[in-house]
Design an enzyme around this catalytic site. Structure first.
Site, PDB file in Angstrom:
ATOM      1  N   ASN A  97       0.871  -1.174   0.000  1.00  0.00           N
ATOM      2  CA  ASN A  97       0.000   0.000   0.000  1.00  0.00           C
ATOM      3  C   ASN A  97       0.911   1.228   0.000  1.00  0.00           C
ATOM      4  OD1 ASN A  97      -1.828   2.020   0.439  1.00  0.00           O
ATOM      5  ND2 ASN A  97      -2.313   1.452   2.556  1.00  0.00           N
ATOM      6  N   TRP A  98       1.050   1.821  -1.177  1.00  0.00           N
ATOM      7  CA  TRP A  98       1.974   2.954  -1.312  1.00  0.00           C
ATOM      8  C   TRP A  98       1.419   4.224  -0.668  1.00  0.00           C
ATOM      9  CZ3 TRP A  98       3.740   2.672  -7.192  1.00  0.00           C
ATOM     10  CH2 TRP A  98       4.432   1.476  -7.397  1.00  0.00           C
ATOM     11  N   LYS A  99       0.139   4.218  -0.348  1.00  0.00           N
ATOM     12  CA  LYS A  99      -0.531   5.403   0.214  1.00  0.00           C
ATOM     13  C   LYS A  99      -0.308   6.605  -0.717  1.00  0.00           C
ATOM     14  CE  LYS A  99       0.060   3.443   4.738  1.00  0.00           C
ATOM     15  NZ  LYS A  99      -0.082   3.604   6.158  1.00  0.00           N
TER      16      LYS A  99
ATOM     17  N   HIS B 256      -9.573   1.019   4.585  1.00  0.00           N
ATOM     18  CA  HIS B 256      -8.323   1.223   5.329  1.00  0.00           C
ATOM     19  C   HIS B 256      -8.618   2.177   6.493  1.00  0.00           C
ATOM     20  CE1 HIS B 256      -4.263   2.468   6.337  1.00  0.00           C
ATOM     21  NE2 HIS B 256      -3.846   1.390   5.697  1.00  0.00           N
TER      22      HIS B 256
ATOM     23  N   GLY C 124       2.677  -1.235   4.269  1.00  0.00           N
ATOM     24  CA  GLY C 124       2.747   0.187   3.940  1.00  0.00           C
ATOM     25  C   GLY C 124       4.180   0.604   3.653  1.00  0.00           C
ATOM     26  N   GLY C 125       4.832   1.186   4.650  1.00  0.00           N
ATOM     27  CA  GLY C 125       6.175   1.755   4.488  1.00  0.00           C
ATOM     28  C   GLY C 125       7.159   0.847   3.762  1.00  0.00           C
TER      29      GLY C 125
HETATM   30  C1  PEP Z   1      -0.921   0.064   6.022  1.00  0.00           C
HETATM   31  O1  PEP Z   1      -1.071   1.261   5.928  1.00  0.00           O
HETATM   32  O2  PEP Z   1      -1.736  -0.696   5.506  1.00  0.00           O
HETATM   33  C2  PEP Z   1       0.242  -0.429   6.752  1.00  0.00           C
HETATM   34  C3  PEP Z   1       0.244  -1.647   7.164  1.00  0.00           C
HETATM   35  O3  PEP Z   1       1.270   0.466   6.955  1.00  0.00           O
HETATM   36  P1  PEP Z   1       2.701   0.148   7.615  1.00  0.00           P
HETATM   37  O4  PEP Z   1       3.180  -1.145   7.056  1.00  0.00           O
HETATM   38  O5  PEP Z   1       3.569   1.298   7.227  1.00  0.00           O
HETATM   39  O6  PEP Z   1       2.475   0.068   9.095  1.00  0.00           O
END
Ligand code: PEP
Length: 252
Positions: free
Chosen positions: A9-11, A97, A236-237
């Site tokens: 999930n690149w956001k 989300h 995410g990150g």
């Molecule tokens: C997300 O936003 O779905 C997520 C899991 O982010 P992160 O891995 O950065 O915690």
């Protein structure tokens, strides 16, 4: 069918050019070094979907939008409909989300419309659920997650539920570097699978992919993915760096 899935999930990150470069790097690494039995999904901003679809091998990499409109079309300025997403070649849609629930006030009613439209168009929803820190501290996380599911995906008939991927993401672990412990993640995913077994059947529960999300990284994915009920991750990150994302894909 129950699959192992690693979805990025690149956001709201990367320009189109940067996103295409990232997608090409992931594609190259996955094709040459990636675990063959893991379904790989890249969740990109809407603006990147077509270019990212064109940049990757469609037989190996799936592309997801991070959201969709709750209406099929019409006078909804700024919205992107599921049929538009489908027309880019994307095949997954992330729905519900916690950042969308929190910052854009998405309710179960809205999410149900998005789920219905996504399923209608033959795309796969990745439906997110998960509790905030105060709920975890009060020990009521199971009841909270059950309510989120009861109000949305558990209203679907069996045939449709089987097409949904569920992602449990405790809000306190998202982007915080504070991962749920392997036991906390396994316990919640087993609980969700148990709910599906009770409401639908054991066979249905055994078929549904349930992912963990929340600061999942190259260093903890291996332990998380070793658990019987964890079918992969929503990342995410760590999905913004091709090498880290590959390590997570290969953590099985
Ligand atoms: C997300 O936003 O779905 C997520 C899991 O982010 P992160 O891995 O950065 O915690």
């Amino acid at each position: 069918m129950r699959k192992k899935i690693v979805a990025g999930n690149w956001k709201c990150n990367t320009t189109v050019k940067e996103g295409v470069e990232l997608a090409k790097s992931v594609n190259e690494l996955v094709l040459t070094k990636g675990a063959k039995d893991v379904v790989v999904v890249l969740g990109t901003p809407f603006t990147h979907l077509t270019s990212v679809v064109d940049a990757v091998d469609a037989n190996r990499i799936n592309v997801a939008s991070q959201n969709c409109a709750a209406e099929p079309k019409g006078a909804f300025t700024g919205e992107v409909s599921v049929s538009m997403i489908k027309s880019t070649g994307a095949t997954y849609v992330i729905i519900g989300h916690s950042e969308r629930r929190e910052y854009y006030h998405e309710t179960s009613e809205t999410l149900n419309k998005k789920l219905a439209l996504t399923l209608e168009q033959g795309l796969t929803p990745i439906y997110c659920c998960g509790e905030a820190l105060a709920i975890r501290e009060a020990g009521t996380q199971n009841a909270f997650v059950k309510k989120q599911l009861d109000e949305t995906v558990f209203l679907l008939p069996k045939e449709q539920l089987l097409k949904v991927v569920i992602a449990y993401e405790p809000i306190w672990a998202i982007g915080t570097g504070k991962t749920a412990s392997t036991q906390q993640a396994q316990d919640m995913l087993a609980y969700i699978r148990g709910l599906i077994a009770a409401k639908y059947s054991k066979e249905v529960a055994a078929e549904i992919s349930i992912l963990y999300g929340g600061s999942c990284s190259a260093s903890n994915a291996n332990e998380l993915f070793s658990q019987p009920d964890i079918d992969g991750g929503l990342i995410g990150g760590a999905s913004l760096k091709a090498a880290d994302f590959l390590s997570i894909i290969n953590a099985y």
